[in-house]
Design a protein around this motif. Structure first.
Motif, mmCIF file in Angstrom:
data_model
loop_
_atom_site.group_PDB
_atom_site.id
_atom_site.type_symbol
_atom_site.label_atom_id
_atom_site.label_comp_id
_atom_site.label_asym_id
_atom_site.label_seq_id
_atom_site.Cartn_x
_atom_site.Cartn_y
_atom_site.Cartn_z
ATOM 1 N N ASN B 19 4.351 -69.024 -28.339
ATOM 2 C CA ASN B 19 4.500 -70.376 -27.783
ATOM 3 C C ASN B 19 5.486 -70.406 -26.631
ATOM 4 O O ASN B 19 5.241 -71.018 -25.594
ATOM 5 C CB ASN B 19 4.982 -71.350 -28.859
ATOM 6 C CG ASN B 19 3.892 -71.675 -29.855
ATOM 7 O OD1 ASN B 19 2.727 -71.362 -29.606
ATOM 8 N ND2 ASN B 19 4.264 -72.265 -30.965
ATOM 9 N N GLU B 20 6.621 -69.732 -26.842
ATOM 10 C CA GLU B 20 7.653 -69.701 -25.814
ATOM 11 C C GLU B 20 7.134 -68.968 -24.587
ATOM 12 O O GLU B 20 7.323 -69.406 -23.445
ATOM 13 C CB GLU B 20 8.895 -69.000 -26.376
ATOM 14 C CG GLU B 20 10.101 -69.048 -25.460
ATOM 15 C CD GLU B 20 11.229 -68.146 -25.956
ATOM 16 O OE1 GLU B 20 12.317 -68.256 -25.374
ATOM 17 O OE2 GLU B 20 11.011 -67.339 -26.895
ATOM 18 N N TYR B 22 4.093 -68.628 -23.634
ATOM 19 C CA TYR B 22 3.093 -69.476 -22.965
ATOM 20 C C TYR B 22 3.777 -70.474 -22.035
ATOM 21 O O TYR B 22 3.359 -70.659 -20.888
ATOM 22 C CB TYR B 22 2.245 -70.226 -23.995
ATOM 23 C CG TYR B 22 1.197 -71.088 -23.343
ATOM 24 C CD1 TYR B 22 -0.062 -70.577 -23.056
ATOM 25 C CD2 TYR B 22 1.476 -72.407 -22.984
ATOM 26 C CE1 TYR B 22 -1.019 -71.354 -22.434
ATOM 27 C CE2 TYR B 22 0.529 -73.194 -22.352
ATOM 28 C CZ TYR B 22 -0.714 -72.662 -22.083
ATOM 29 O OH TYR B 22 -1.653 -73.429 -21.449
ATOM 30 N N GLU B 23 4.830 -71.108 -22.511
ATOM 31 C CA GLU B 23 5.535 -72.111 -21.703
ATOM 32 C C GLU B 23 6.114 -71.487 -20.433
ATOM 33 O O GLU B 23 6.016 -72.053 -19.336
ATOM 34 C CB GLU B 23 6.672 -72.748 -22.515
ATOM 35 C CG GLU B 23 6.201 -73.638 -23.649
ATOM 36 C CD GLU B 23 5.373 -74.820 -23.147
ATOM 37 O OE1 GLU B 23 5.690 -75.361 -22.073
ATOM 38 O OE2 GLU B 23 4.388 -75.167 -23.828
ATOM 39 N N ASP B 26 3.220 -70.332 -18.105
ATOM 40 C CA ASP B 26 2.597 -71.520 -17.511
ATOM 41 C C ASP B 26 3.464 -72.047 -16.363
ATOM 42 O O ASP B 26 2.958 -72.358 -15.278
ATOM 43 C CB ASP B 26 2.414 -72.584 -18.589
ATOM 44 C CG ASP B 26 1.616 -73.785 -18.088
ATOM 45 O OD1 ASP B 26 0.510 -73.570 -17.553
ATOM 46 O OD2 ASP B 26 2.105 -74.914 -18.215
ATOM 47 N N GLY B 27 4.777 -72.090 -16.583
ATOM 48 C CA GLY B 27 5.685 -72.520 -15.518
ATOM 49 C C GLY B 27 5.658 -71.563 -14.340
ATOM 50 O O GLY B 27 5.616 -71.987 -13.174
#
Ligand code: NI
Lengths: 209, 209
Positions: B19-20, B22-23, B26-27
């Protein structure tokens, strides 16, 4: 793998330098091993590749096959007979299309359900175990010969039994209808790997099953 | 990689949950990263495969590319843009034929000689560094911008500079004729990865070189 002859896979124990590994592998295939599975967990790809190239001539000369544990890319790069997938390897369904159609994609299973799923996903063969108590899996209860028989009956692909198999309990294992066995310490840790492999080979060739 | 636009590769630092990661990814791609190189040393193939699948949608949506560090098989399984080979990976000459012709095979080099050899063996691009002092390579002296210029002049494939590059020293790096840069901490360890990537992107887009 031929149905006509019980298969003997020898899995390396991953603690060897190239020269020592070559000697053991050479003895194992001379003694009657059909397949050497090169397993060297968390080794860099280059080391695995180098070891595979080091042992390939002895394997080829004996008419045996080489499987690479886990690394599909190394198996492709050294044109191995196939790859053996473990629990944390690529999924079978992803690995199978990366290999040539004539290359094997095997995997380790631990239940009838996993065996059936592996076959459905395209596994060429499976290993099932551990059958007997073994130093490789201390503390875990062995699965026994009866559960091996259930696995063999549940799938159509070859099943290799693994875990604590010796020349003394081998005939019992062969009675289940397995395609063969996979061993680690029984050959790798023997002072005479060639003799150790030959003793297993002789039991298999003389089996009434 | 296009010659028309400086390339920004962001290499993951291998300490993240899905999850981390991905964030951050994505940024990074929203901020202007062209490529994410997924590096997660000695991780099981299944973990790398799972992470690659987790971050692929964000990368694809931004029109960026995904490279897998070391594992050619995982790069093939997730249909990545390419693979990045490190010192202990498969040799370039063995890895290149395993990939599709349109997939990239990059590698890390540390000298003009290694750069020339990598090009001769079929590398699609190379990274060279570290250019400046960096926390990733404590104790090793940086190679500097002048040696980077020599590497750029010695090969025809794209050269990416790596190691301690920030928005403040970036213009000096771009003056050497590099195709772009690769960063780890400058984006991965920033509290705002999107802003960090965008700042680098802006310097590259505004460069007089
Ligand atoms: Ni200039």
């Amino acid at each position: 793998m031929s149905e006509a002859r019980f298969q003997l896979h020898v899995i390396t124990d991953g603690k060897r330098h190239a020269n020592e590994l070559y000697e053991i592998v050479d003895g194992a295939v001379r003694g009657g091993a059909d397949v050497i599975q090169l397993r060297y967990k968390s080794a860099p790809a280059l080391d695995l590749y180098t070891l595979a190239q080091a042992i390939s001539p002895a394997i080829r000369e004996a008419g045996a096959g080489l499987l690479i544990n886990d690394r599909v890319d190394v198996a492709l790069a050294v044109q191995a007979q196939g790859v053996h997938l473990a629990a944390k390897s690529l999924p079978i369904a992803s690995a199978r299309p990366l290999m040539q159609p004539n290359q094997l994609v095997g995997c380790s299973v631990h239940s009838v359900e996993e065996a059936v799923e592996a076959e459905a996903k395209g596994a060429s063969y499976i290993t099932y175990g551990h059958i007997f108590a073994t130093n490789s899996k201390p503390g875990l209860p062995p699965r026994g010969v009866e559960s091996l028989r259930q696995v063999v009956e549940a799938v159509h692909i070859p099943v290799l039994a693994i875990g604590g198999i010796t020349k003394d309990n081998l005939e019992e294992v062969l009675s289940t209808g397995v395609a063969g066995i996979a061993v680690i310490g029984a050959v790798m840790a023997d002072e005479e790997p060639e003799r150790a492999a030959r003793q297993l080979r002789q039991v298999m060739d003389a089996s009434i099953h």
